[in-house]
Design a protein around this motif. Structure first.
Motif, PDB file in Angstrom:
ATOM      1  N   TYR A   1       0.832  -1.199   0.000  1.00  0.00           N
ATOM      2  CA  TYR A   1       0.000   0.000   0.000  1.00  0.00           C
ATOM      3  C   TYR A   1       0.870   1.255   0.000  1.00  0.00           C
ATOM      4  O   TYR A   1       1.825   1.362   0.786  1.00  0.00           O
ATOM      5  CB  TYR A   1      -0.898   0.059   1.245  1.00  0.00           C
ATOM      6  N   GLU A   2       0.510   2.192  -0.838  1.00  0.00           N
ATOM      7  CA  GLU A   2       1.137   3.507  -0.865  1.00  0.00           C
ATOM      8  C   GLU A   2       0.383   4.402   0.123  1.00  0.00           C
ATOM      9  O   GLU A   2      -0.838   4.450   0.114  1.00  0.00           O
ATOM     10  CB  GLU A   2       1.039   4.133  -2.256  1.00  0.00           C
ATOM     11  N   ILE A   3       1.120   5.111   0.959  1.00  0.00           N
ATOM     12  CA  ILE A   3       0.535   6.061   1.898  1.00  0.00           C
ATOM     13  C   ILE A   3       1.032   7.429   1.457  1.00  0.00           C
ATOM     14  O   ILE A   3       2.162   7.826   1.756  1.00  0.00           O
ATOM     15  CB  ILE A   3       0.951   5.747   3.345  1.00  0.00           C
ATOM     16  N   ASP A   4       0.196   8.131   0.713  1.00  0.00           N
ATOM     17  CA  ASP A   4       0.594   9.417   0.155  1.00  0.00           C
ATOM     18  C   ASP A   4       0.825  10.444   1.251  1.00  0.00           C
ATOM     19  O   ASP A   4       0.418  10.271   2.406  1.00  0.00           O
ATOM     20  CB  ASP A   4      -0.473   9.936  -0.815  1.00  0.00           C
ATOM     21  N   TYR A   5       1.470  11.533   0.860  1.00  0.00           N
ATOM     22  CA  TYR A   5       1.735  12.625   1.790  1.00  0.00           C
ATOM     23  C   TYR A   5       1.230  13.914   1.156  1.00  0.00           C
ATOM     24  O   TYR A   5       1.841  14.448   0.233  1.00  0.00           O
ATOM     25  CB  TYR A   5       3.230  12.727   2.097  1.00  0.00           C
ATOM     26  N   ALA A   6       0.094  14.386   1.617  1.00  0.00           N
ATOM     27  CA  ALA A   6      -0.517  15.588   1.056  1.00  0.00           C
ATOM     28  C   ALA A   6      -0.016  16.823   1.807  1.00  0.00           C
ATOM     29  O   ALA A   6       0.279  16.760   3.002  1.00  0.00           O
ATOM     30  CB  ALA A   6      -2.029  15.496   1.171  1.00  0.00           C
ATOM     31  N   MET A   7       0.072  17.936   1.071  1.00  0.00           N
ATOM     32  CA  MET A   7       0.546  19.158   1.689  1.00  0.00           C
ATOM     33  C   MET A   7      -0.022  20.371   0.956  1.00  0.00           C
ATOM     34  O   MET A   7      -0.133  20.362  -0.267  1.00  0.00           O
ATOM     35  CB  MET A   7       2.079  19.208   1.625  1.00  0.00           C
ATOM     36  N   ASN A   8      -0.368  21.398   1.725  1.00  0.00           N
ATOM     37  CA  ASN A   8      -0.738  22.670   1.113  1.00  0.00           C
ATOM     38  C   ASN A   8       0.486  23.235   0.403  1.00  0.00           C
ATOM     39  O   ASN A   8       1.615  22.996   0.828  1.00  0.00           O
ATOM     40  CB  ASN A   8      -1.220  23.666   2.168  1.00  0.00           C
ATOM     41  N   GLU A   9       0.239  24.008  -0.645  1.00  0.00           N
ATOM     42  CA  GLU A   9       1.358  24.505  -1.429  1.00  0.00           C
ATOM     43  C   GLU A   9       1.423  26.024  -1.527  1.00  0.00           C
ATOM     44  O   GLU A   9       1.537  26.572  -2.627  1.00  0.00           O
ATOM     45  CB  GLU A   9       1.341  23.858  -2.810  1.00  0.00           C
ATOM     46  N   PRO A  10       1.377  26.712  -0.387  1.00  0.00           N
ATOM     47  CA  PRO A  10       1.628  28.155  -0.458  1.00  0.00           C
ATOM     48  C   PRO A  10       3.130  28.354  -0.694  1.00  0.00           C
ATOM     49  O   PRO A  10       3.911  27.411  -0.568  1.00  0.00           O
ATOM     50  CB  PRO A  10       1.239  28.643   0.939  1.00  0.00           C
ATOM     51  N   LEU A  11       3.537  29.538  -1.011  1.00  0.00           N
ATOM     52  CA  LEU A  11       4.968  29.823  -1.159  1.00  0.00           C
ATOM     53  C   LEU A  11       5.463  30.381   0.170  1.00  0.00           C
ATOM     54  O   LEU A  11       5.071  31.464   0.599  1.00  0.00           O
ATOM     55  CB  LEU A  11       5.222  30.825  -2.286  1.00  0.00           C
ATOM     56  N   ILE A  12       6.311  29.588   0.834  1.00  0.00           N
ATOM     57  CA  ILE A  12       6.846  29.950   2.140  1.00  0.00           C
ATOM     58  C   ILE A  12       8.357  30.164   1.988  1.00  0.00           C
ATOM     59  O   ILE A  12       9.015  29.441   1.249  1.00  0.00           O
ATOM     60  CB  ILE A  12       6.586  28.821   3.163  1.00  0.00           C
ATOM     61  N   HIS A  13       8.869  31.129   2.715  1.00  0.00           N
ATOM     62  CA  HIS A  13      10.305  31.402   2.715  1.00  0.00           C
ATOM     63  C   HIS A  13      10.853  31.078   4.104  1.00  0.00           C
ATOM     64  O   HIS A  13      10.291  31.523   5.113  1.00  0.00           O
ATOM     65  CB  HIS A  13      10.581  32.873   2.375  1.00  0.00           C
ATOM     66  N   THR A  14      11.921  30.313   4.143  1.00  0.00           N
ATOM     67  CA  THR A  14      12.544  29.928   5.403  1.00  0.00           C
ATOM     68  C   THR A  14      14.011  30.304   5.346  1.00  0.00           C
ATOM     69  O   THR A  14      14.687  30.014   4.358  1.00  0.00           O
ATOM     70  CB  THR A  14      12.407  28.407   5.641  1.00  0.00           C
ATOM     71  N   THR A  15      14.493  30.931   6.407  1.00  0.00           N
ATOM     72  CA  THR A  15      15.908  31.277   6.494  1.00  0.00           C
ATOM     73  C   THR A  15      16.646  30.160   7.215  1.00  0.00           C
ATOM     74  O   THR A  15      16.287  29.797   8.343  1.00  0.00           O
ATOM     75  CB  THR A  15      16.107  32.609   7.262  1.00  0.00           C
ATOM     76  N   LEU A  16      17.637  29.594   6.539  1.00  0.00           N
ATOM     77  CA  LEU A  16      18.493  28.575   7.144  1.00  0.00           C
ATOM     78  C   LEU A  16      19.798  29.236   7.571  1.00  0.00           C
ATOM     79  O   LEU A  16      20.446  29.912   6.769  1.00  0.00           O
ATOM     80  CB  LEU A  16      18.801  27.461   6.139  1.00  0.00           C
TER      81      LEU A  16
END
Length: 184
Positions: free
Chosen positions: A95-110
């Motif tokens: 069984y495949e267990i998909d991974y859904a996610m919202n797709e806003p454009l987020i900026h992260t500082t590393l």
């Protein structure tokens, strides 16, 4: 003689039609590490599980980390709700267990040398077209946690970095690794 040549040709065709894995498709006959890491340019992506084997329905401790190791003190990446994806395959039931996610454009500082760390949380689901056994399996994960089985996480870090040069395209990253764990 002709029958022999025809037989050899058919055997050759059948051998040529066999399906081979490209290394990205989890196989139930392969053992997967508890931790995997890869580097692309100035970024190190690490995916790991704290345990190789969990008890049935025990909370899993699966993490993804992205670390900037370049020359600057920090760098800004752009991504969906998270740069990390955690699709999972249960190998016993296939069984495949998909991974859904919202797709806003987020900026992260590393910051240089400081891992950006996210713990896996279930974000999958099923559709009405899925067979009843798969719907029940996914609902069990939602309600209780992972049932007995052999699991492979095909994790990825997907993000891009804007170029500092005017008019130059952003550098896009899609870093992928596999880890595994068992539930007993």
């Amino acid at each position: 003689m002709k029958k022999g040549l025809v037989s050899l040709a058919i055997i050759g065709l059948l051998a040529g039609c066999s399906v081979s894995s490209n290394g990205n498709t989890p196989s139930k006959n392969v053992s997967y590490p508890q931790e995997a890491e890869m580097q692309a340019d100035d970024f190190v992506y690490k995916l790991y599980t704290e345990k190789e084997t969990y008890d049935e329905f025990e909370e899993t401790a699966i993490y993804a980390e992205l670390t900037y190791v370049g020359d600057q003190e920090s760098i800004v990446i752009s991504h969906a709700a998270s740069p990390f994806y955690f699709p999972i395959k249960e190998l016993t039931r296939n069984y495949e267990i998909d991974y859904a996610m919202n797709e806003p454009l987020i900026h992260t500082t590393l910051k240089k040398g400081v891992p950006f760390k996210v713990k896996y949380e279930f974000a999958g689901g099923y559709s009405d077209e899925d067979e009843a056994a798969k719907r029940e399996f996914i609902q069990t994960i939602v309600d209780k946690g992972f049932p007995t089985g052999k699991y492979v996480v095909s994790g990825s870090a997907q993000f891009y970095v804007e170029s500092s040069i005017e008019g130059e395209n952003p550098n896009s990253y899609d870093m992928r690794v596999n880890i595994g764990f068992d539930v007993r």
